[in-house]
Design a protein around this motif. Sequence first.
Motif, PDB file in Angstrom:
ATOM      1  N   MET A  93      22.508 -44.450   6.872  1.00  7.66           N
ATOM      2  CA  MET A  93      23.103 -43.182   6.080  1.00  7.66           C
ATOM      3  C   MET A  93      23.347 -42.039   7.005  1.00  7.66           C
ATOM      4  O   MET A  93      24.353 -41.263   6.915  1.00  7.66           O
ATOM      5  CB  MET A  93      22.174 -42.824   4.818  1.00  7.66           C
ATOM      6  N   GLY A  94      22.299 -41.661   8.036  1.00 11.77           N
ATOM      7  CA  GLY A  94      22.413 -41.026   8.858  1.00 11.77           C
ATOM      8  C   GLY A  94      23.470 -40.982   9.805  1.00 11.77           C
ATOM      9  O   GLY A  94      24.476 -40.025  10.280  1.00 11.77           O
ATOM     10  N   GLY A  95      23.966 -42.191  10.147  1.00 10.72           N
ATOM     11  CA  GLY A  95      24.925 -42.511  11.363  1.00 10.72           C
ATOM     12  C   GLY A  95      26.229 -42.377  10.473  1.00 10.72           C
ATOM     13  O   GLY A  95      27.348 -41.928  11.058  1.00 10.72           O
ATOM     14  N   THR A  96      26.308 -42.802   9.177  1.00 15.28           N
ATOM     15  CA  THR A  96      27.417 -42.668   8.409  1.00 15.28           C
ATOM     16  C   THR A  96      28.068 -41.273   8.275  1.00 15.28           C
ATOM     17  O   THR A  96      29.108 -40.875   8.468  1.00 15.28           O
ATOM     18  CB  THR A  96      27.430 -43.284   7.064  1.00 15.28           C
ATOM     19  N   GLY A  97      27.026 -40.389   7.966  1.00 17.35           N
ATOM     20  CA  GLY A  97      27.265 -39.046   7.579  1.00 17.35           C
ATOM     21  C   GLY A  97      27.603 -38.234   8.704  1.00 17.35           C
ATOM     22  O   GLY A  97      28.633 -37.382   8.890  1.00 17.35           O
ATOM     23  N   GLN A  98      26.861 -38.626   9.953  1.00 17.35           N
ATOM     24  CA  GLN A  98      27.548 -38.021  11.075  1.00 17.35           C
ATOM     25  C   GLN A  98      28.966 -38.489  11.737  1.00 17.35           C
ATOM     26  O   GLN A  98      29.768 -37.663  12.346  1.00 17.35           O
ATOM     27  CB  GLN A  98      26.574 -38.093  12.318  1.00 17.35           C
ATOM     28  N   LEU A  99      29.245 -39.727  11.478  1.00 18.86           N
ATOM     29  CA  LEU A  99      30.471 -40.167  12.063  1.00 18.86           C
ATOM     30  C   LEU A  99      31.760 -39.340  11.233  1.00 18.86           C
ATOM     31  O   LEU A  99      32.729 -38.990  11.733  1.00 18.86           O
ATOM     32  CB  LEU A  99      30.639 -41.824  11.652  1.00 18.86           C
ATOM     33  N   LEU A 100      31.398 -39.128   9.950  1.00 17.22           N
ATOM     34  CA  LEU A 100      32.322 -38.314   9.426  1.00 17.22           C
ATOM     35  C   LEU A 100      32.326 -36.834   9.634  1.00 17.22           C
ATOM     36  O   LEU A 100      33.368 -36.320   9.646  1.00 17.22           O
ATOM     37  CB  LEU A 100      31.998 -38.566   7.857  1.00 17.22           C
ATOM     38  N   ALA A 101      31.313 -36.479  10.094  1.00 11.41           N
ATOM     39  CA  ALA A 101      31.076 -34.900  10.220  1.00 11.41           C
ATOM     40  C   ALA A 101      31.159 -34.690  11.575  1.00 11.41           C
ATOM     41  O   ALA A 101      31.059 -33.421  12.129  1.00 11.41           O
ATOM     42  CB  ALA A 101      29.804 -34.397   9.730  1.00 11.41           C
ATOM     43  N   SER A 102      31.753 -35.609  12.776  1.00 10.20           N
ATOM     44  CA  SER A 102      31.284 -35.307  13.962  1.00 10.20           C
ATOM     45  C   SER A 102      32.471 -34.223  14.578  1.00 10.20           C
ATOM     46  O   SER A 102      32.195 -33.332  15.460  1.00 10.20           O
ATOM     47  CB  SER A 102      31.889 -36.643  14.760  1.00 10.20           C
ATOM     48  N   PRO A 103      33.613 -34.307  14.003  1.00 10.40           N
ATOM     49  CA  PRO A 103      34.547 -32.889  14.601  1.00 10.40           C
ATOM     50  C   PRO A 103      33.839 -31.682  14.173  1.00 10.40           C
ATOM     51  O   PRO A 103      34.314 -30.853  15.222  1.00 10.40           O
ATOM     52  CB  PRO A 103      35.857 -33.299  13.465  1.00 10.40           C
ATOM     53  N   ALA A 104      33.282 -31.699  13.235  1.00 11.35           N
ATOM     54  CA  ALA A 104      32.862 -30.191  12.972  1.00 11.35           C
ATOM     55  C   ALA A 104      31.492 -29.753  14.105  1.00 11.35           C
ATOM     56  O   ALA A 104      31.642 -28.840  14.449  1.00 11.35           O
ATOM     57  CB  ALA A 104      32.300 -29.968  11.574  1.00 11.35           C
ATOM     58  N   ASP A 105      30.795 -30.900  14.456  1.00 10.03           N
ATOM     59  CA  ASP A 105      29.735 -30.804  15.380  1.00 10.03           C
ATOM     60  C   ASP A 105      30.361 -30.493  16.759  1.00 10.03           C
ATOM     61  O   ASP A 105      29.838 -29.606  17.564  1.00 10.03           O
ATOM     62  CB  ASP A 105      28.997 -32.104  15.345  1.00 10.03           C
ATOM     63  N   LEU A 106      31.720 -31.116  17.155  1.00 13.02           N
ATOM     64  CA  LEU A 106      32.541 -30.989  18.357  1.00 13.02           C
ATOM     65  C   LEU A 106      32.870 -29.298  18.590  1.00 13.02           C
ATOM     66  O   LEU A 106      32.349 -28.638  19.235  1.00 13.02           O
ATOM     67  CB  LEU A 106      33.418 -31.708  18.380  1.00 13.02           C
ATOM     68  N   VAL A 107      33.355 -28.774  17.290  1.00 13.69           N
ATOM     69  CA  VAL A 107      33.670 -27.589  17.164  1.00 13.69           C
ATOM     70  C   VAL A 107      32.493 -26.634  17.448  1.00 13.69           C
ATOM     71  O   VAL A 107      32.708 -25.498  18.212  1.00 13.69           O
ATOM     72  CB  VAL A 107      34.325 -27.161  15.905  1.00 13.69           C
TER      73      VAL A 107
END
Length: 309
Positions: free
Chosen positions: A123-137
């Motif tokens: 679940m942590g990996g799935t959530g971060q995969l979807l949220a990765s663009p926001a983390d990059l910004v």
Amino acid sequence: MAIGKMVDVGTADAVWFKYLLSCAAASCAEFATYPLDLTKTRLQIQGEAADSKVPYRGLVRTALGVVREEGPLRLWQGITPAIWRHVVYTGVRMNGYEWMRNQLREEGRSLPVWQAALGGLVMGGTGQLLASPADLVKVQMQMEGRRRLLGKKPRVQSAGQALRKIVREGGVRSLWKGCVPNVQRSALVNLGDLTTYDSVKGRLVQNTTLGDNHLTHFLASACSGLVSATLGTPADVVKTRVMNQPTDKHGRGVLYRNSIDCFLRLVQEEGLLAMYKGFVPCWLRMAPWSLTFWFTYENLRKFCGTSTF
């Protein structure tokens, strides 16, 4: 009228309602501890070639340097995409894990640790995969103040501009730059956070006289913060460097080919302990982050008539 009286039982335990509560709790925790996240990111960048002019400074000196050189509000630079990230990441990981746990566990019992760990990873990996663009910004915005002090041309002025710039220069696919170490890091952090909190809380409730109260939440969240920081810091350092590196005209990284190349160069050039750069602020942030999040989340659920986590 209290909110708990206004929310019927069906709504209080609906997945979408729990999703909103988890996002609200995560936003409170993120805002309260964000300066430590920015300080951690600055510490992790120190030592690489692109930032060689910056002297090595510890946690306190780095934070004070940001305040003195850039202004106190810069400690919250990048908070907007950080909140965006948690709307996706925390909502997915919390509700996905809770759904999985409710499907697998026996009534009144905790999940076996291996099942909780596997659920936390997935679940942590799935959530971060979807949220990765926001983390990059977020990472790129966190480094803008430092770039200006080094005399470099600013890359972005706002989260929206950063998002458009990334897409313009490298296409939509470039929004997932650094995705691999990011997902690895979040899977490990989530394993430490959710698995530890759920397991410690469950065993305290079942095997002690504490019950499901604030002290139990405090002890479980303190343990989850320490385990999360220990498991996640190495991947977090790699993620930060890969995401922050400049790119060529084709959107490819200039300093590192991929996360493995970044890891190898980091160890060769700066030593194995460099994998734990920013560990102290990471731990100091995760402990209060976990405490703030779980305290807020559990009390929001109780206030709204939602069953306890």
